[in-house]
Structure formats: C-alpha cells, structure tokens
Design a protein around this motif. Structure first.
Motif, PDB file in Angstrom:
ATOM      1  N   GLN A  51       0.683  -1.324   0.096  1.00  0.00           N
ATOM      2  CA  GLN A  51      -0.099  -0.172   0.110  1.00  0.00           C
ATOM      3  C   GLN A  51       0.680   1.228   0.033  1.00  0.00           C
ATOM      4  O   GLN A  51       0.442   2.321  -0.681  1.00  0.00           O
ATOM      5  CB  GLN A  51      -0.880   0.007   1.376  1.00  0.00           C
ATOM      6  N   ILE A  52       1.796   1.381   0.951  1.00  0.00           N
ATOM      7  CA  ILE A  52       2.903   2.450   1.069  1.00  0.00           C
ATOM      8  C   ILE A  52       3.347   2.403  -0.529  1.00  0.00           C
ATOM      9  O   ILE A  52       3.557   3.669  -1.014  1.00  0.00           O
ATOM     10  CB  ILE A  52       3.952   2.222   1.858  1.00  0.00           C
ATOM     11  N   GLU A  82       3.712   5.624  -5.624  1.00  0.00           N
ATOM     12  CA  GLU A  82       3.725   5.609  -6.908  1.00  0.00           C
ATOM     13  C   GLU A  82       2.538   6.627  -7.529  1.00  0.00           C
ATOM     14  O   GLU A  82       3.098   7.571  -8.368  1.00  0.00           O
ATOM     15  CB  GLU A  82       3.612   4.208  -7.650  1.00  0.00           C
ATOM     16  N   GLU A  83       1.402   6.726  -6.712  1.00  0.00           N
ATOM     17  CA  GLU A  83       0.405   7.310  -6.997  1.00  0.00           C
ATOM     18  C   GLU A  83       0.734   8.986  -6.810  1.00  0.00           C
ATOM     19  O   GLU A  83       0.433   9.832  -7.564  1.00  0.00           O
ATOM     20  CB  GLU A  83      -0.713   7.187  -6.402  1.00  0.00           C
ATOM     21  N   ASN A  84       1.536   9.272  -5.677  1.00  0.00           N
ATOM     22  CA  ASN A  84       1.845  10.491  -5.226  1.00  0.00           C
ATOM     23  C   ASN A  84       2.698  11.197  -6.412  1.00  0.00           C
ATOM     24  O   ASN A  84       2.990  12.177  -6.839  1.00  0.00           O
ATOM     25  CB  ASN A  84       2.722  10.677  -3.903  1.00  0.00           C
ATOM     26  N   ALA A  85       3.894  10.232  -6.915  1.00  0.00           N
ATOM     27  CA  ALA A  85       4.631  10.622  -7.769  1.00  0.00           C
ATOM     28  C   ALA A  85       4.125  10.882  -9.042  1.00  0.00           C
ATOM     29  O   ALA A  85       4.421  11.927  -9.948  1.00  0.00           O
ATOM     30  CB  ALA A  85       5.979   9.564  -7.909  1.00  0.00           C
ATOM     31  N   ARG A  86       3.039  10.119  -9.463  1.00  0.00           N
ATOM     32  CA  ARG A  86       2.318  10.308 -10.634  1.00  0.00           C
ATOM     33  C   ARG A  86       1.611  11.677 -10.598  1.00  0.00           C
ATOM     34  O   ARG A  86       1.533  12.450 -11.679  1.00  0.00           O
ATOM     35  CB  ARG A  86       1.421   9.180 -10.903  1.00  0.00           C
ATOM     36  N   LEU A  87       1.051  11.960  -9.430  1.00  0.00           N
ATOM     37  CA  LEU A  87       0.209  13.240  -9.342  1.00  0.00           C
ATOM     38  C   LEU A  87       1.263  14.331  -9.381  1.00  0.00           C
ATOM     39  O   LEU A  87       0.761  15.483 -10.099  1.00  0.00           O
ATOM     40  CB  LEU A  87      -0.523  13.068  -7.877  1.00  0.00           C
ATOM     41  N   LYS A  88       2.367  14.058  -8.763  1.00  0.00           N
ATOM     42  CA  LYS A  88       3.395  15.320  -9.151  1.00  0.00           C
ATOM     43  C   LYS A  88       3.882  15.736 -10.248  1.00  0.00           C
ATOM     44  O   LYS A  88       3.733  16.537 -10.894  1.00  0.00           O
ATOM     45  CB  LYS A  88       4.413  15.125  -8.034  1.00  0.00           C
TER      46      LYS A  88
END
Length: 243
Positions: free
Chosen positions: A105-106, A111-117
């Motif tokens: 989950q982390i 990965e989602e955070n990096a994609r959003l950035k």
C-alpha cells in the motif's frame, strides 16, 4: 526269685521306649506354624536378595510409576509448547502478511503521489502556454516491460487550448522501433485490421490518462516508441521516448 529279678531289672532286662502322647490337632498346628515360618523366612531371603541385587519389586514399581508420571507431565508440557509455537507462528504469519500488505500500500501510494506530482508539473507547463497547433498535448509517455515480450504503456492526454468545452475523440497509435539481431523494424499498434483497435479509441474533454499493453517478440529489443493521437485521419499530437 533272684534270677527273675535280675532278668527284669538287670543289664539283660528288655528295653522300654517312652513316648509322649500328643493329640493330632496339636501336631497339625505345629506343622502349619513351621510351614508359615519357613515361607516367611523364604520370602524374607528372596526380598533381601532382590534388594541386594537392585531388583526389589516394590522399589521398581514405584520408580516405574514415578517415571510414567514424569513422562505424562513432559508430554503435557510438550503439547502446551506446541500450541504456543503454533499460535506464535500464526501470529508471525499474520504480522508478516500485514506488513507485506502495508508495504504494498505504501508503494502504491508513493507511486500515485509521484504520478500526481508529475501530472501537476505537466498541467502547470501546459497552463504556461506549452501546446500544439491543435490545442492537444501528449505527455508523460512511459514504456514499462512486463516480461515475455510484453510491455505496458502509459501517457497523459490534455487539451491546451482556451476552448475546452469540446469533447476530443481520436485514436492512440504507437509506432515502435525494435531491433532483432542485426535487423531493425517498425511495428504499429494497432495494426491495420486489428480487431482490438477499439481498445485504442479515446475521448476526453480536459485531460485523460491512458494505459494499455502491447506485445513484441521476446528476443526483440525496443529502441524507441512514438505515441500519436489520430483525429479524423490527421496526427494531432505526438510524443517520443527512447529506451
């Protein structure tokens, strides 16, 4: 007369045996007493011999009973230890599974955070006036190997014109340059007449993430990939990455 007396009381007189008269039951009692005494003496001698030799039956039975009780106690302790071990193992498995799920989950969140950035940086650059002639841009093109010649592609489509109320419909097309041995070839996805071409159809109003998979030969090496947005037979936006 003298001869008669001498023959009766002298040396030549006949011998007389004196016997004591006992009733038969006293004789029986004496036999029983002697037999019991003999048996008791024999038992005492037998027990003394066993004790001396270390094989006394009473002591052996007591030691055997003590050993059986000790074995039963040890078996009970072993069962308790096995239960504790099984419970600990189950708890460790649960904790390990929970830790793996938490790590996954982390990783997904990261990965989602990096994609959003990255998407935010892309939107900021698009808002700053980076746009094509058609007001459509392809960005964030990624090619990720899966295995066995299969690859996953990801990209972001966005409208960059001031008028974003119109829905954009088109076809994503991938031009893949591969090297196989000493030969270099170009592959197109979807190919002409591909029944799965509908999977490459897209429609969006502001922006849209697109991802999918394509397959090349397992021994082929991808050199570069060009993503194109085709609308009404014309190329509206492109982006190229080299691997």
């Amino acid at each position: 007369m003298l001869r008669r007396l001498r023959s009766r009381f002298g040396i030549s007189a006949p011998r007389v045996t004196i016997r004591t008269q006992l009733p038969w039951y006293w004789r029986a009692v004496s036999v029983v007493v002697l037999s019991a005494a003999s048996l008791a003496l024999a038992g005492w001698i037998y027990d003394a011999g066993q004790r001396f030799a270390g094989f006394y039956q009473g002591v052996s039975d007591k030691e055997i009973g003590t050993m059986r009780e000790r074995i039963a106690q040890l078996e009970s302790d072993l069962d308790d230890a096995r239960k504790v071990a099984n419970a600990s193992e189950s708890r460790l498995r649960i904790e390990s599974t929970s830790q793996e799920q938490l790590s996954l989950q982390i990783k997904t969140v990261e990965e989602e955070n990096a994609r959003l950035k990255a998407d935010l940086a892309t939107f900021e650059s698009l808002a700053g006036g980076e746009s094509g002639d058609a007001g459509i841009a392809i960005s964030r093109l990624q090619i990720l190997p899966i295995g066995g010649g299969q690859y996953r592609y990801r990209l972001l489509l966005a409208q960059t014109s001031n008028k974003k109320d119109k829905e954009i419909k088109g076809l994503i097309q991938l031009i893949v340059t591969v090297q196989r041995g000493k030969e270099t070839a170009m592959m197109q996805f979807p190919a002409a007449g591909d029944p799965a071409a509908s999977q490459y159809q897209v429609s969006f109003r502001y922006f849209r993430r697109v991802e999918g998979t394509f397959m090349v030969a397992a021994d082929a090496r991808i050199l570069r990939v060009e993503a194109q947005l085709i609308q009404d037979g014309a190329i509206k936006a492109t982006q190229t990455v080299a691997l």
